[in-house]
Write a protein that holds these residues in place. Sequence first.
Motif: not given
Length: 84
Positions: A10-31
């Motif tokens: 979900t959008e919220q999960q992406v935002r949560d990962h961004a809040d913990t330091g994932a700054c790029t789509p690749r980092q989101i994918a890793s998370a």
Amino acid sequence: MYVCSCFGITEQQVRDHADTGACTPRQIASACKAGTDCGGCVRRIQALLGRSACPRRELIEGGAPEPLGAEADAVEPAALSEAA
């Protein structure tokens, strides 16, 4: 709302990962794997990430030195020419 229907992210999960330091789509994918199957959500992930505050991005844009790996690649050719 779902961003990645392949993995149910979900959008919220992406935002949560961004809040913990994932700054790029690749980092989101890793998370959470979002964007690693069909790739249809990558642009939406990019839009969610936007240009918001990201400590790592701010360091890079502020002129911080590149990671050691990049420095090592840049140094090797010079070292080789000196040895020759």
